[in-house]
Structure formats: C-alpha cells, structure tokens
Design an enzyme around this catalytic site. Structure first.
Site, PDB file in Angstrom:
ATOM      1  N   HIS A 233       0.845  -1.478  -0.231  1.00  0.00           N
ATOM      2  CA  HIS A 233      -0.213   0.207  -0.121  1.00  0.00           C
ATOM      3  C   HIS A 233       0.552   1.321  -0.152  1.00  0.00           C
ATOM      4  CE1 HIS A 233      -3.461  -2.816   0.719  1.00  0.00           C
ATOM      5  NE2 HIS A 233      -3.352  -2.541   1.528  1.00  0.00           N
TER       6      HIS A 233
ATOM      7  N   HIS B 106      -9.383   2.178   1.041  1.00  0.00           N
ATOM      8  CA  HIS B 106      -9.294   1.266   1.404  1.00  0.00           C
ATOM      9  C   HIS B 106     -10.444   0.746   1.983  1.00  0.00           C
ATOM     10  CE1 HIS B 106      -7.648  -2.589   3.398  1.00  0.00           C
ATOM     11  NE2 HIS B 106      -6.771  -2.476   2.504  1.00  0.00           N
TER      12      HIS B 106
ATOM     13  N   GLU C  61     -11.397  -3.850  -2.993  1.00  0.00           N
ATOM     14  CA  GLU C  61     -10.489  -2.976  -3.319  1.00  0.00           C
ATOM     15  C   GLU C  61     -10.458  -2.918  -4.736  1.00  0.00           C
ATOM     16  OE1 GLU C  61      -6.800  -2.920  -0.429  1.00  0.00           O
ATOM     17  OE2 GLU C  61      -8.280  -3.973   0.095  1.00  0.00           O
TER      18      GLU C  61
END
Ligand code: BGC
Length: 361
Positions: free
Chosen positions: A114, A188, A326
C-alpha cells in the site's frame, strides 16, 4: 461530536485537528438530497463516515473508522484511506523498470504494501469542495515527490469524490508523472452494511463478476497464475454468504487467514465502467454495488482486525467486522509482465473510476 454529525447544508467544511507536524486537517461533510452523508478528511483522503439507507429508509454509518483524528494518527489498518502510489503488495519491494532496478520501502514482512511506510493514506491532501450538476464533490490533490518511498518520478495525483443523488459515492483517480513509474490507486474502506458497530460480516452475501482469481504464496504475493474460481471457495459468481466457505480446508484461505485475494474481473469492454461486485446484507436489506474501470478487485474479509482498534462510538473492531472491495490492478504487477500493465509514462494520464452505489431491498 461524532464524525457523522455533519449539519444540514449540502457541503460543510470543518477543522478536524492537526498532524504532529502542525498541518491542519479538514473534514468535508457531504449530504445529498436523500439525506445520505459522506464525510471525507484531508488526511489520507479518508472516508471517515458514509451512511446508507436500510429497507425502511433508516440511515446507518456503513464504514469502519474513528471519531477523532488522533485515533487515525495513532495507526490503523488503512480504514477508508486512499492508497498509493501502489495499492497492495510488490514482492520484496523491488522491481526493474526500463532496465533500472528500484528498491521501495518494505513494510509488510519482506514486502512493500500500500505505498510503503508513509503512503498516500498518511499525506495531507489539498482539497476543494464544490456543488456540481453531477453531485457534491470533494477534489483532492497530492504531489508525490520523486523518490518518495523509493518510487521514481514526481507524481501529481488527483482524486475526486462525488456523492450523487442516486446514493452513489463515485471516486475518480487521475495522475501524471515526469518519469516512468508504477501507479495503482484505490480506496481502502471497510464496509459493514448492517452498520459499522454490528459485528462480523460473515452473513453478508457477496457476488464478484470474476471467473478467475490470482492465487498467492504465504506472503500474499501472486504466483502469476490466473486460476479458475469454479469448484473453489472463491466462486462468488452467484451471491454467496461470505461465511459459507471461509473455514474450509483450502490452502489459499489458509494463506490469507480468510479471503485476501485479487479477483480477475470479467470485462465486456476493457476500461469501461462495469459492475464488478455486489454485497447484500439480509437483515437491513442494504445492497452495495461496486462498478469500476479497473481489471481487478481485492476482496479482503478483514481477517487481521483483532480488537486493537476502538472505533466510532467506542466500538471494538474484531476479526472480520468489516470487508474491503478494493478496485485495482493486480498485486505485484511490476514483477509480473503477463499481468495488465501498471507503468505510467510522462505525457500520459492515469485515469480510473470506481463507484459504490447503495440501495435497499
Ligand atoms: C491487504 C491485506 C492487508 C489489508 C490491510 C489489504 O488490501 O490485501 O493483506 O492486511 O489490506 O492492510
């Protein structure tokens, strides 16, 4: 005061505290004509709250998060956040681009996750709110510097959230760069359609428009295979309760501690906005449909939530109390030449759209 308490105007902007570096953070509260509310803050571009009606028209906050900025600053598993420069994992934080090797920050075992240690979820974004014909808009901008977390190129990123009167939260992502770089932006949010304080999501019925998924190794890095879902617990082509097969003896479920996998979306037209997934919560009747232009979607069943996060209204978030969908390019694409390409080059624009639509049945 709870973050969801926004007032009656269409767009209300209010201070939401300061980062340790002294940067002011603001919260934008959008209320549409039906009374649906979204609140989005400039720290991390985080969706702090999002309400949706049940079958009796009662609104509840359907995303996990906190009431105060301090709780976000103290650390959390990306609740509601914008993710970049690259969503999900890059193996060992390494890739080679045009013959040059790059090393990224490693923040998930030996892998990059991420966007790294200080990803876009921890940036304070520039924001502007506007009432447009299409809905209530918050436009966020962030300049990611050349070398940030190891990535090449200055990346100018823009994310526009729009709350429409059709009870949709639309997210439009765009970016340009001055050097070739991988880009994979997502949001997210952890959803619980019974309400953020309602316990586990195992009774939610999920459908994903995917004939295949990308199996992973123990470190959750895809092997490169596109495996048919048929005959596996990953077959969500018909709506199925998330809990129905999650405890099955299955190596892939073991690696993820449940579902934590990228699905290869069936596409009629590459890059078109198409239905990717839907989630139905039978008790409230709330339905969420996810549309995207992206080729993949990560279904994460909140397996790593472990009660350490005390959320809105004092709710302790335990294992599988929220689920993420996502929209994305596939994990580790910079190291998987057969996966759809993720390299943005100077002179080109990165542009993707995802819509979360809420209704009740
Ligand atoms: C990842 C999970 C991770 C979660 C929170 C998801 O996108 O796939 O493995 O634990 O994000 O960081």
């Amino acid at each position: 005061m709870g973050a969801a308490a926004c007032g009656s105007e269409s767009i209300v902007r209010k201070p939401f505290g300061k980062t340790p570096e002294g940067q002011a953070v603001e919260l934008y509260c959008l209320t549409n004509r039906n009374g649906m509310q979204a609140s989005i803050m400039t720290y991390g571009g985080i969706v702090v709250s999002l309400t949706a009606p049940d079958r009796d028209g009662r609104y509840a906050d359907v995303v996990l998060g906190f009431d105060r900025l301090e709780d976000y600053l103290a650390g959390h598993p990306y609740f509601g956040a914008l993710i970049g420069r690259y969503g999900n994992r890059i193996a060992k934080g390494r890739f080679t681009l045009d013959g040059t090797p790059y090393t990224l920050a490693v923040n998930d075992g030996e892998n990059h996750l991420h966007g790294g240690i200080r990803g876009f979820d921890k940036a304070v974004w520039q924001a502007r709110g506007a009432i447009e014909k299409t809905g209530l808009e918050v436009a966020l901008a962030y300049a990611s510097a050349d070398g940030e977390e190891g990535y090449p190129g200055n990346l100018a990123v823009k994310v526009v959230y729009t709350l429409t009167d059709s009870n949709e939260l639309k997210i439009e992502y765009s970016a340009t760069t001055d050097k070739p770089t991988p880009v994979n932006l997502t949001n997210h949010s952890y959803f619980n359609l019974a309400g953020q304080d309602s316990g586990d999501i195992l009774g939610h019925e999920l459908a994903i428009a995917a004939d295949r998924f990308t199996p992973v190794d123990k470190g959750l890095i895809p092997s490169g295979e596109l495996r048919p879902v048929a005959g596996t617990p990953f077959d969500f082509r018909q709506p199925t309760a998330i809990g129905a097969r999650i405890e099955q003896a299955d190596e892939q479920l073991q690696f993820g501690g449940g579902y934590d996998h990228n699905f290869v979306l069936n596409r009629r037209q590459e890059g078109a906005l198409e239905l990717a997934a839907s989630v139905y919560e039978p008790k409230s009747g709330r339905l969420m449909e996810v549309f995207t232009t992206e080729p993949g979607i990560q279904f994460y069943s909140g397996n790593f939530l472990d009660g350490t996060n005390v959320g809105k209204g004092g709710k302790v978030y335990n294992r599988r109390n929220g689920l993420c969908l996502e929209t994305q390019h596939f994990p580790d694409s910079p190291n998987k030449p057969a996966f759809p390409a993720v390299i943005l080059r100077p002179g080109r624009e990165y542009s993707t759209t995802t819509v979360y639509r809420f209704s009740a049945q």
